[in-house]
Design an enzyme around this catalytic site. Structure first.
Site, short mmCIF file in Angstrom:
data_model
loop_
_atom_site.label_atom_id
_atom_site.label_comp_id
_atom_site.label_asym_id
_atom_site.label_seq_id
_atom_site.Cartn_x
_atom_site.Cartn_y
_atom_site.Cartn_z
N HIS A 191 55.80 79.75 56.44
CA HIS A 191 57.21 79.33 56.44
C HIS A 191 58.07 80.24 57.32
O HIS A 191 59.28 80.25 57.18
CB HIS A 191 57.75 79.34 55.01
CG HIS A 191 56.99 78.47 54.06
ND1 HIS A 191 56.77 77.14 54.30
CD2 HIS A 191 56.38 78.75 52.89
CE1 HIS A 191 56.07 76.62 53.30
NE2 HIS A 191 55.81 77.58 52.44
N HIS A 218 55.60 71.98 51.77
CA HIS A 218 54.14 72.05 51.73
C HIS A 218 53.54 70.68 52.03
O HIS A 218 52.34 70.48 51.85
CB HIS A 218 53.65 72.51 50.35
CG HIS A 218 53.96 73.94 50.06
ND1 HIS A 218 54.11 74.42 48.77
CD2 HIS A 218 54.15 75.00 50.87
CE1 HIS A 218 54.38 75.71 48.82
NE2 HIS A 218 54.41 76.08 50.08
#
Length: 334
Positions: free
Chosen positions: A56, A218
């Site tokens: 991320h 995700h």
């Protein structure tokens, strides 16, 4: 899929070695996978610790530094760090004023930060935790009980970090962080799936000519799939969803902080064009944008797409947002 890596097993450690070489102002423990601000204990400030799965970036390691995080813990790709990392980070930054954990609402992060807080308190450290749960699209997914924590994490870490930099006590910084989270909402859109190094192929199937509205970082399924839309149409859906949900906790008639965030594979040319449409959609609804940030800040590896995060601001939050910050990924005023 072609990737600029050595092996899937070493990708996180290799990235941390590169971060250490690029940013000598940080102490990067590659073995423990903890990044610490070198002057974390200077000035008797509270410690501000966050972390989560890798993939991320620049969240969270890129936000360690003056005016933001004291330390960050890096897990494997899309996998929570473990309590021992969090406990080490807390001990490395604690200067007698306590430690605040900023926790995104993913099940692994929540459980492991909770365990780390309990262990830290057994060691005599004073710990508070703040949960970030700003996403309006998906709740109770494979990874999360309740709303996910996404783009508002940046707002929480920046504003809480500025307050900590000023010497605010732990309880005050925690209250500010919760206030930012309560006033923030996010909505994500995927144009294409991401690819994890271990899998080597897209994590979900998104046919040509379709997009996913409300996707998770995700790759969790969102609200719905539709035929591909224009930037303006996507902005209308995202802004409408964010403001509708935000209005449930108070009127959205004052200035806001706005994050137009890329998921990792969307060029700035497209993100700025999308920002123009988001700003226009907010203006049409009478919502003034006080500050805007555009770029890749809370990503999902190489996912094509974007997210919109809005935070209802006030004079204090704007002042803390404007305060100097110097990190690998965010810097101004210094």
């Amino acid at each position: 899929m072609k990737m600029l890596i050595n092996t899937a097993e070493t990708v996180v450690a290799d990235a941390l070695r590169g971060m250490a070489a690029a940013h000598p102002g940080l102490d990067v423990d590659v073995e423990r996978r903890v990044i610490v601000r070198r002057d974390a204990r200077a000035g008797g400030r509270i410690g501000l610790v966050s972390g989560g799965g890798s993939g991320h970036e620049p969240l969270h390691a890129g936000f360690v530094g003056h005016g933001m995080l004291s330390a960050a813990c890096a897990g494997e790709v899309f996998t929570s760090p473990v309590p021992q990392q969090m406990l080490y980070a807390a001990g490395a930054v604690e200067a007698g004023q306590g430690v605040l954990f900023v926790v995104k609402n993913y099940t692994g992060d929540v459980l492991n930060f909770r365990m780390a807080a309990e262990l830290a308190e057994e060691d005599g450290l004073r710990v508070e935790s703040v949960l970030v749960d700003d996403d309006v699209a998906v709740t109770d997914s494979l990874y999360t009980a309740g709303r996910r924590g996404t783009g508002a994490t940046l707002f929480v870490e920046k504003i809480a970090g500025a307050a900590a930099e000023e010497g605010a006590p732990l309880e005050r910084v925690a209250a500010l962080a919760r206030r930012v989270n309560d006033r923030s909402r996010s909505f994500g859109v995927a144009l294409g799936a991401c690819t994890t190094p271990a899998k080597g192929s897209p994590t979900f199937d998104l046919p040509d000519g379709e997009l996913e509205l409300g996707v998770g970082i995700h790759g969790e399924p969102g609200r719905e799939r539709r035929a591909m839309m224009t930037s303006r149409e996507i902005a209308e859906v995202a802004v409408g969803a964010v403001l509708e949900d935000l209005a449930e906790s108070g009127p959205v008639d004052g200035p806001v902080l706005l994050l137009v965030n890329g998921m990792g594979a969307t060029p700035l040319l497209q993100l700025y064009g999308f920002h123009a449409e988001v700003a226009a959609a907010l203006a049409a609804r009478g919502v003034p944008v006080a500050r805007a940030l555009v770029g890749n800040y809370v990503t999902s590896l190489d996912m094509a797409g974007c997210s919109v995060t809005v935070c209802r601001a006030d004079d204090e939050l704007l002042r803390l947002w404007d305060a100097p910050v110097q990190t690998a990924a965010l810097r101004w005023g210094r």
